[in-house]
Design a protein around this motif. Structure first.
Motif: not given
Length: 389
Positions: A183, A228-229, A233, A286, A288, A291
């Motif tokens: 993560h 992860w997204s 996350y 991903y 940030e 989003d």
């Protein structure tokens, strides 16, 4: 213009800013990572794992070649920089070790070797966000498939040492563990993906493997990429070797809501690309600020396609042309300056930036390299399609 629209516009405007020169011994570029300097003005490094069993280090801004490590007897799987020390780089190897080098030192010798158990063949690995734990995934050997863990503290000591494992998880997969991904901000959370089709989510702070296993998500196909997204996350996703895509919301585990956000059996059949095609997927990123989850795919001729992910489907954002001349194998996204590094079977390392203009006189090499590593790396095979349907 919304944040998402702005980001999609930036991605679509990516152009080649720098191109690495081809080395004397061309090789597939299989994985890329960029160092995180302690000071913002600090120099960044790029590490690339190659099909000729080497790791190459480049200057991030100029793509000038700096050095190469060749101490591996086996095939490399991945390359990662430590978060806190931008000169420390790790790689896993099929000889049953994870090695760590300090690129400030003149020596080719690893400053730390994390040794596995006899018969371990590591094909995936990662280091957690606090630089405390290394985890590697094995090929299946005599029905054993392991996630092996080590204590990574002390790797910056100049004395070369060998570390034994802290322990293993052995019950959660029954085939090769192709990917391991910690993560980004929670050091105890890790996901693993396997050719058994499963993506497992673990909390390694728990006492045993049964308690550590938070969730098992089934992609129904061999997993080629995981990540992860989502906000904080709390979502995980995977790509499969037959170009499928699965996306799950782990935050929904304790609710009545389904955790599957989207499952696409074959992305090649879903994304419409005018006057072009999608042959394969490379991975996901991903973003940030927006989003937003994006996928990167491409064509065997070298064009790259950027694909936007929504719960109601996938859509094309833009196509990057004129860079690679063969299949792209690896990439690394840098949120700070919105840039993208890509590496391919044409042995080229490219830096893409929004609106950039390439000033190099180097010409794109039109070649595709035959390599013994082909047996060990992804094969994009359309024969999977009939099996899935």
């Amino acid at each position: 213009m919304t944040a998402v629209e702005k980001v999609e516009e930036q991605l679509a405007s990516l152009r080649i800013a720098k191109r690495s020169t081809l080395s004397e011994e061309p090789a597939y570029l299989l994985d890329i990572d960029v160092s995180k300097p302690a000071q913002p003005e600090g120099s960044r490094f790029v590490a690339v794992s190659c099909s000729n069993k080497s790791i190459r280090i480049y200057n991030r801004e100029t793509l000038n070649f700096l050095r190469e490590y060749r101490s591996h007897p086996g095939v490399l799987s991945g390359v990662r920089f430590a978060r806190a020390c931008d000169s420390v780089v790790f790689s896993a190897c099929s000889d049953g070790t994870v090695k760590c080098w300090d690129i400030r030192l003149a020596s080719q010798k690893a400053v730390q070797v994390f040794s596995g158990y006899p018969a371990n063949v590591f094909i995936s690995f990662d280091i957690n966000c606090s630089d405390l734990i290394v985890c590697a995934g094995t090929e299946e050997v005599e029905k054993d498939t392991l996630l092996v863990f080590w204590d990574a503290r002390g790797v910056t000591n100049s004395v070369s040492t060998t570390k034994e494992p802290l322990g293993v998880y052995s019950e959660s997969h029954n085939d090769d563990i192709t990917k391991v991904c910690f993560h980004p901000i929670e050091p105890n959370l890790v996901i693993s993906g396997s050719t058994d089709g499963l993506v497992n989510v673990f909390d390694i702070s728990k006492d045993n493997e049964d308690d550590a296993l938070i969730s098992t998500c089934n992609s129904d196909s061999s997993v080629s990429f995981i990540g992860w997204s989502g906000k904080d996350y709390k979502q995980v996703y995977c790509l499969t070797h037959d170009e499928g895509f699965c996306w799950w919301d782990i935050a929904q585990l304790d609710t009545e809501e389904p955790i599957t956000l989207l499952h696409v059996l074959d992305v090649r059949d879903t994304v419409c690309i005018e006057n072009d095609r999608l042959h394969y997927l490379v991975g996901g990123l991903y973003h940030e600020k927006a989003d937003k989850l994006f996928l990167i795919g491409g064509m065997s001729t070298g064009n790259l396609h950027l694909i936007s992910c929504d719960t109601d489907g996938l859509s094309l954002v833009g196509t990057l042309c004129g860079g690679h001349s063969a299949t792209v194998r690896s990439f690394c996204w840098n949120l700070t300056d919105e840039s993208l590094l890509t590496g391919g079977e044409d042995a080229q390392l490219l830096l893409w930036k929004p609106g950039a203009v390439e000033r190099s006189l180097a010409k794109k090499a039109s070649m595709k390299i035959a390599s013994s590593v082909q047996k060990r790396v992804r094969v994009h095979n359309s024969s999977f399609k009939s099996r899935k349907k």
